[in-house]
Design an enzyme around this catalytic site. Sequence first.
Site, PDB file in Angstrom:
ATOM      1  N   ALA A  49     -11.869   2.077   4.537  1.00 61.94           N
ATOM      2  CA  ALA A  49     -10.864   1.276   3.834  1.00 61.94           C
ATOM      3  C   ALA A  49     -10.052   2.127   2.860  1.00 61.94           C
ATOM      4  CB  ALA A  49     -11.553   0.122   3.104  1.00 61.94           C
ATOM      5  N   HIS A  50      -9.105   1.466   2.207  1.00 62.76           N
ATOM      6  CA  HIS A  50      -8.174   2.185   1.332  1.00 62.76           C
ATOM      7  C   HIS A  50      -8.876   2.785   0.114  1.00 62.76           C
ATOM      8  CE1 HIS A  50      -7.186  -1.916  -0.806  1.00 62.76           C
ATOM      9  NE2 HIS A  50      -8.406  -1.528  -1.009  1.00 62.76           N
ATOM     10  N   ASN A  51      -8.348   3.950  -0.292  1.00 65.24           N
ATOM     11  CA  ASN A  51      -8.797   4.677  -1.494  1.00 65.24           C
ATOM     12  C   ASN A  51     -10.208   5.247  -1.389  1.00 65.24           C
ATOM     13  OD1 ASN A  51      -6.331   3.936  -2.611  1.00 65.24           O
ATOM     14  ND2 ASN A  51      -7.200   2.259  -3.801  1.00 65.24           N
ATOM     15  N   GLN A  57       0.863  -1.175   0.000  1.00 68.15           N
ATOM     16  CA  GLN A  57       0.000   0.000   0.000  1.00 68.15           C
ATOM     17  C   GLN A  57       0.904   1.231   0.000  1.00 68.15           C
ATOM     18  OE1 GLN A  57      -3.855  -0.771   0.517  1.00 68.15           O
ATOM     19  NE2 GLN A  57      -2.652  -2.292  -0.576  1.00 68.15           N
ATOM     20  N   SER A  72     -12.314   2.059  -2.144  1.00 67.69           N
ATOM     21  CA  SER A  72     -12.530   2.798  -3.390  1.00 67.69           C
ATOM     22  C   SER A  72     -13.949   3.321  -3.554  1.00 67.69           C
ATOM     23  CB  SER A  72     -12.153   1.939  -4.600  1.00 67.69           C
ATOM     24  OG  SER A  72     -10.792   1.568  -4.549  1.00 67.69           O
TER      25      SER A  72
END
Length: 217
Positions: A125-127, A84, A145
């Site tokens: 979460a990521h993005n 990441q 995302s």
Amino acid sequence: EEGVTLGHGVLVGEGAQIGRGTSIGPGAVIGPGVAIGRDGWIGARAVIGFALIGDRVRIHAGAVIGEPGFDAAPGPRGVVDLPQLGRVVLQDGVTVGANACIDRGAFEDTVVGENTKIDNLVQIAHNVVIGRNCLLAAYTGISGSTVIEDGCIFGGRAGISDHILIGKGARIAAAAGVMKNVPAGESWGGSPARPVKLWLRETALLARLARRRAGEV
């Protein structure tokens, strides 16, 4: 800068920057290269890494900002973690509740817009990109995302699937399970989530059918 207060046992990594008037609680960890703006407040034992944090941001005790997101792929010896490489960006006036987790982006940044308020025990979460003036109640989970536009509200334990869009001003009921895009300004509930009026009509119909069946038996 001048006027920064560091509690007992605070660890500040190499190259980190902390703005004037910010207070860091006991046992907090500020990772290398993190930038924190002015007049902020970081609670006890919060952990912050790979992050750019604006002015007047409040991060409560035990929150974790900038840990790797959940991203894995099969490899020759089994499942492996993928690197990441992004950051977390918290804009001015954001509040992050106790023990909330905001993951760093995989390649692009995870972003939380100005004045958004995040309750305790929320997972982002990521993005993920969250707009301005949003409210996320406890146990809300936002999958990777997802894009959330300005002014959205999430009830407690709402769950949002990955790679979807929540339109401006949308409202998500407590415990809803959102699996597709939500148009701007609409209120959704249930699991799978759908417009609240439709969800309530379906729930009432099922209740009537159940009572009717019980009477027949």
